[in-house]
Enzyme design. Structure first.
Site, PDB file in Angstrom:
ATOM      1  N   LYS A 203       9.170   3.080   1.692  1.00 43.24           N
ATOM      2  CA  LYS A 203      10.533   2.961   2.310  1.00 43.24           C
ATOM      3  C   LYS A 203      11.211   3.767   1.430  1.00 43.24           C
ATOM      4  O   LYS A 203      11.509   3.114   0.389  1.00 43.24           O
ATOM      5  CB  LYS A 203      10.795   1.666   2.813  1.00 43.24           C
ATOM      6  CG  LYS A 203      12.148   1.396   3.404  1.00 43.24           C
ATOM      7  CD  LYS A 203      12.353   0.167   4.009  1.00 43.24           C
ATOM      8  CE  LYS A 203      13.994  -0.209   4.239  1.00 43.24           C
ATOM      9  NZ  LYS A 203      13.992  -1.299   5.193  1.00 43.24           N
TER      10      LYS A 203
HETATM   11  C1  R5P Z   1      15.830  -4.095   1.264  1.00 40.22           C
HETATM   12  O1  R5P Z   1      16.291  -4.521   0.492  1.00 40.22           O
HETATM   13  C2  R5P Z   1      15.536  -4.636   2.551  1.00 40.22           C
HETATM   14  O2  R5P Z   1      14.185  -4.397   3.097  1.00 40.22           O
HETATM   15  C3  R5P Z   1      16.348  -4.505   3.434  1.00 40.22           C
HETATM   16  O3  R5P Z   1      16.439  -5.777   4.222  1.00 40.22           O
HETATM   17  C4  R5P Z   1      16.237  -3.332   4.514  1.00 40.22           C
HETATM   18  O4  R5P Z   1      15.927  -2.192   3.611  1.00 40.22           O
HETATM   19  C5  R5P Z   1      17.290  -3.052   5.074  1.00 40.22           C
HETATM   20  O5  R5P Z   1      17.432  -2.344   6.036  1.00 40.22           O
HETATM   21  P1  R5P Z   1      18.960  -1.358   6.379  1.00 40.22           P
HETATM   22  O6  R5P Z   1      19.145  -0.842   5.024  1.00 40.22           O
HETATM   23  O7  R5P Z   1      18.461  -0.581   7.401  1.00 40.22           O
HETATM   24  O8  R5P Z   1      19.939  -2.279   6.955  1.00 40.22           O
END
Ligand code: R5P
Length: 293
Positions: A203
């Protein structure tokens, strides 16, 4: 009673038809074992080759994030529209109904909060619990260039080793420190390190310039992280560009659950990811679904 059929003549063995041998649809994953592939095929749609993961694991280091105060009220209506939920075992056990058949990607690293140095994580879930929870992948944060870079990489490689024993893939989540440049050069470095060391998919954030060089130089699938909330059309544009430039889907959180109409937004994201819909058309779909309430 033994089956006597087999000794009779005339059974249809189709001796002239070679047995089908399917190549696994996911980039860099063909040499994996059956269980790994089957789990990945529950995260990534075998038809589009992509995924819409809904990330709701923010609470593991920052508590009740806006939009996640009540997962039961705000998130459960979104779950049927996601291919996968990325979350902690605490939320999974306490709120998500076991009857939900969407795949689960379990956050397995942790141990720090926003009040301290975030890169100082450890593995925070025993593999037995991941098996017990029937998860399709385990997510580990990797802090390339961070204070605890080495420990976080070792956390990931340990999970790759343990997960491989049981057929559970590891998702490496590239975390970028505030002081680091968020550019293609950094993400090429971070994603490639994770892939070389065994992560099954990665990711990472989208960058306007050179994102296709990040996906091209990473031998396993990349899913795009959403990041901070931006206007809905911008978020759809970012997701569209990411998949057109080689990402195998998205793992978005705030840009879905903090949208004005989250259920409409996740469906618009699906249109971009699975149907190659343009951002403008997906935004029109968002507006229509939003107006329908
Ligand atoms: C990373 O720190 C975690 O997986 C987050 O909760 C996730 O990446 C956050 O997703 P977004 O940036 O789309 O809110």
């Amino acid at each position: 009673m033994p089956d006597m059929d087999d000794i009779k003549d005339g059974k249809s063995y189709h001796a002239d038809v070679p047995q089908k041998c399917e190549t696994f649809f996911l980039k860099g994953s063909n040499a994996l074992d059956w269980g790994m592939k089957n789990r990945l095929a529950r995260i990534f749609n075998p038809v589009s080759g992509r995924t819409v993961m809904l990330a709701i694991d923010h609470g593991y280091f920052q508590g009740p994030t806006t939009g996640l105060e009540r997962v039961d009220i705000n998130i459960l209506p979104l779950a049927p529209h996601a291919d996968s939920l990325m979350l902690t075992r605490g939320i999974l056990r306490s709120i998500i109904p076991p009857s939900l058949t969407r795949s689960i990607v379990l956050r397995v690293s942790g141990g720090t909060s926003i009040l301290k140095e975030l890169s100082n994580e450890q593995i925070a879930v025993d593999i037995e619990d991941s098996i017990r929870l029937n998860v399709c992948a385990m997510a580990v944060q990797v802090f390339i260039g961070g204070e605890h870079e080495r420990e976080s990489i070792i956390n990931m490689t340990k999970m790759v080793d343990i997960g491989t024993r049981y057929g559970i893939p590891t998702l490496a989540v590239t975390a970028v420190g505030k002081e680091m440049a968020r550019d293609a050069r950094y993400f090429r470095l971070a994603t490639r390190i994770c892939a070389e060391l065994g992560a099954h998919y990665i990711k990472t954030y989208y960058v306007e310039k050179g994102f296709e060089s990040v996906t091209a130089s990473c031998p396993v699938p990349i899913v795009m992280a959403g990041g901070k909330k931006i206007p809905e059309l911008d978020a759809l544009t970012m997701a569209y560009r990411a998949v057109q430039e080689g990402a195998s889907g998205v793992d978005m959180g705030r840009n879905i659950f903090q949208a004005e109409a989250p259920v409409a937004m996740i469906q618009a994201v699906r249109a971009v990811v699975h149907a190659n819909e343009t951002p403008e058309k997906a935004y029109a779909l968002y507006q229509t679904l939003k107006n329908q309430g």
